[in-house]
Design a protein around this motif. Structure first.
Motif, short mmCIF file in Angstrom:
data_model
loop_
_atom_site.label_atom_id
_atom_site.label_comp_id
_atom_site.label_asym_id
_atom_site.label_seq_id
_atom_site.Cartn_x
_atom_site.Cartn_y
_atom_site.Cartn_z
N ASN A 82 -1.33 -28.04 1.15
CA ASN A 82 -0.05 -27.67 1.77
C ASN A 82 0.95 -27.03 0.81
O ASN A 82 2.03 -26.61 1.24
CB ASN A 82 0.62 -28.85 2.47
N GLN A 83 0.61 -26.93 -0.47
CA GLN A 83 1.45 -26.14 -1.36
C GLN A 83 1.22 -24.66 -1.09
O GLN A 83 0.21 -24.26 -0.52
CB GLN A 83 1.15 -26.46 -2.83
N THR A 84 2.18 -23.82 -1.53
CA THR A 84 2.11 -22.40 -1.18
C THR A 84 1.90 -21.52 -2.41
O THR A 84 2.22 -21.89 -3.54
CB THR A 84 3.38 -21.95 -0.44
N ILE A 85 1.41 -20.32 -2.14
CA ILE A 85 1.20 -19.29 -3.16
C ILE A 85 1.52 -17.94 -2.51
O ILE A 85 1.26 -17.74 -1.32
CB ILE A 85 -0.24 -19.33 -3.70
N ASN A 86 2.11 -17.01 -3.28
CA ASN A 86 2.57 -15.74 -2.72
C ASN A 86 1.75 -14.56 -3.21
O ASN A 86 1.25 -14.54 -4.34
CB ASN A 86 4.04 -15.49 -3.10
N LEU A 87 1.66 -13.55 -2.34
CA LEU A 87 1.07 -12.27 -2.69
C LEU A 87 2.00 -11.18 -2.18
O LEU A 87 2.32 -11.13 -1.00
CB LEU A 87 -0.31 -12.10 -2.04
N ASP A 88 2.47 -10.30 -3.08
CA ASP A 88 3.28 -9.16 -2.68
C ASP A 88 2.40 -7.92 -2.54
O ASP A 88 1.49 -7.70 -3.36
CB ASP A 88 4.38 -8.89 -3.72
N ILE A 89 2.70 -7.10 -1.53
CA ILE A 89 1.97 -5.86 -1.29
C ILE A 89 2.99 -4.76 -1.05
O ILE A 89 3.82 -4.87 -0.14
CB ILE A 89 1.03 -5.95 -0.08
N THR A 90 2.94 -3.70 -1.84
CA THR A 90 3.78 -2.53 -1.63
C THR A 90 2.97 -1.46 -0.92
O THR A 90 1.89 -1.09 -1.37
CB THR A 90 4.33 -1.97 -2.95
N LEU A 91 3.49 -0.97 0.20
CA LEU A 91 2.83 0.07 1.00
C LEU A 91 3.54 1.39 0.76
O LEU A 91 4.77 1.48 0.88
CB LEU A 91 2.87 -0.30 2.48
N LEU A 92 2.78 2.42 0.42
CA LEU A 92 3.35 3.71 0.06
C LEU A 92 3.19 4.72 1.19
O LEU A 92 2.14 4.78 1.84
CB LEU A 92 2.66 4.25 -1.20
N GLY A 93 4.23 5.51 1.41
CA GLY A 93 4.16 6.56 2.42
C GLY A 93 3.85 6.02 3.80
O GLY A 93 4.40 5.01 4.24
N SER A 94 2.94 6.70 4.48
CA SER A 94 2.62 6.36 5.87
C SER A 94 1.85 5.06 6.02
O SER A 94 1.69 4.56 7.15
CB SER A 94 1.82 7.49 6.51
N SER A 95 1.36 4.48 4.92
CA SER A 95 0.60 3.23 5.05
C SER A 95 1.46 2.11 5.62
O SER A 95 0.95 1.15 6.20
CB SER A 95 0.00 2.81 3.71
N ALA A 96 2.80 2.23 5.47
CA ALA A 96 3.69 1.22 6.04
C ALA A 96 3.60 1.18 7.56
O ALA A 96 3.92 0.17 8.18
CB ALA A 96 5.13 1.48 5.62
N ASN A 97 3.14 2.29 8.17
CA ASN A 97 2.99 2.32 9.63
C ASN A 97 1.86 1.42 10.09
O ASN A 97 1.78 1.09 11.28
CB ASN A 97 2.72 3.75 10.10
N TYR A 98 1.00 1.02 9.15
CA TYR A 98 -0.18 0.21 9.50
C TYR A 98 -0.01 -1.24 9.06
O TYR A 98 -0.99 -1.98 8.93
CB TYR A 98 -1.43 0.80 8.83
N TRP A 99 1.21 -1.67 8.84
CA TRP A 99 1.44 -3.00 8.27
C TRP A 99 0.84 -4.11 9.11
O TRP A 99 0.37 -5.12 8.57
CB TRP A 99 2.92 -3.23 8.03
N GLU A 100 0.81 -3.93 10.43
CA GLU A 100 0.27 -4.99 11.29
C GLU A 100 -1.23 -5.18 11.08
O GLU A 100 -1.74 -6.30 11.18
CB GLU A 100 0.57 -4.68 12.75
#
Length: 294
Positions: free
Chosen positions: A91-109
């Motif tokens: 139940n402890q947590t860990i994070n992952l950050d992801i940067t989306l460039l250009g049009s890839s942000a349109n596919y975030w789902e």
């Protein structure tokens, strides 16, 4: 002038059992994302290779994940895994950050969906996606993601200024090439750092935004006054090549002084898009640790 759009997500995972994480989690997260993303979106699984698929230019899998291999562009995302061994309890947590460039942000789902099931990091290490945030790079704050992922402009970070006399920069494992050779800690210097910054930002702007003129830094006005870097060899298994691979990198801290405002905004951009090679594996994660005025 240059510019490009980007969005940055933070995925918060909850441990389903107690385990110790490996130091290099980037390869595992990337492998999970690619495998699940292809399962979700591929409508021609009978194709032997995505290179032969007529849909490769618009398929979310190739547009996001195989940009370098198939479309011959820089990676359309950069990940920021934790570079430390963590003893996670259930139940402890860990994070992952992801940067989306250009049009890839349109596919975030699609990307969120690729991490939505129970994840196995190998060796009975199980995670479950718990919360999703987006990062505002101007305010430097995370906010819960609700309906849509905000997009930010790289040029807006150029307006950020500092009144500090020195900046301490942390380089997590970073693989930088200079004159076709991977840079070792003893060879690393100010000129290599500045060239790596300009090369990375220029490549992203040319591929996923616009760049109408050369980005200029007067390197003679920037100094590295302290440098504590060491060699790191990261190990990963390549499913494509079916073998274990070593990735040489450098990591540590360095202190910059001089005319910092000409490089400050560029460093803020690099904080979001990573530096050097293999950013899709999590390499090149950079952070301004402190901004001391002394």
């Amino acid at each position: 002038m240059f510019d490009f759009e980007f969005s940055r997500l933070r995925l918060e995972f909850k441990a389903l059992n107690s385990f110790q994480t490996p130091y290099f989690l980037g390869s595992a997260f990337r492998g999970i994302m690619g495998k699940n993303l292809k399962k979700i979106v591929c409508i021609k699984p009978f194709e032997e290779s995505c290179k032969n698929c007529q849909l490769k230019d618009t398929c979310p899998y190739t547009v996001i994940f195989e940009t370098e291999e198939i479309l011959n562009y820089p990676a359309k995302y950069a990940i920021k895994p934790p570079f430390q061994v963590i003893h996670l309890q259930e139940n402890q947590t860990i994070n992952l950050d992801i940067t989306l460039l250009g049009s890839s942000a349109n596919y975030w789902e699609f990307i969120i969906s690729s991490f939505s099931n129970t994840l196995n990091l190998g060796k009975e290490r199980y995670l479950k996606l718990d919360k999703i945030y987006f990062y505002n790079p101007i305010e430097e704050k995370y906010y819960p993601l609700k309906r849509n992922i905000p997009k930010f402009q790289a040029k807006d970070l150029l307006n950020l200024k500092t009144d500090k006399q020195q900046l301490t920069l942390q380089l997590n494992p970073t693989s930088i090439k200079h004159q076709n050779q991977i840079v070792n800690p003893q060879d690393f210097n100010r000129d290599i750092l500045i060239k790596a910054i300009l090369t990375r930002i220029s490549a992203v702007a040319q591929s996923y935004g616009e760049k109408t003129e050369k980005i200029y830094i007067d390197k003679e006005k920037i100094n590295i006054t302290q440098q504590n870097l060491e060699q790191t060899i990261l190990k990963r298994y390549s499913n494509r090549k079916q073998r274990h691979m070593n990735i040489p990198a450098i990591e540590g801290e360095l202190t910059l002084t001089g005319d910092l405002n000409q490089i400050y905004g560029l460093l803020k951009i690099i904080e979001n898009i990573n530096l050097g090679k293999s950013v899709s594996l999590g390499l090149g994660s950079v952070k301004l640790l402190s901004e001391n005025s002394t």
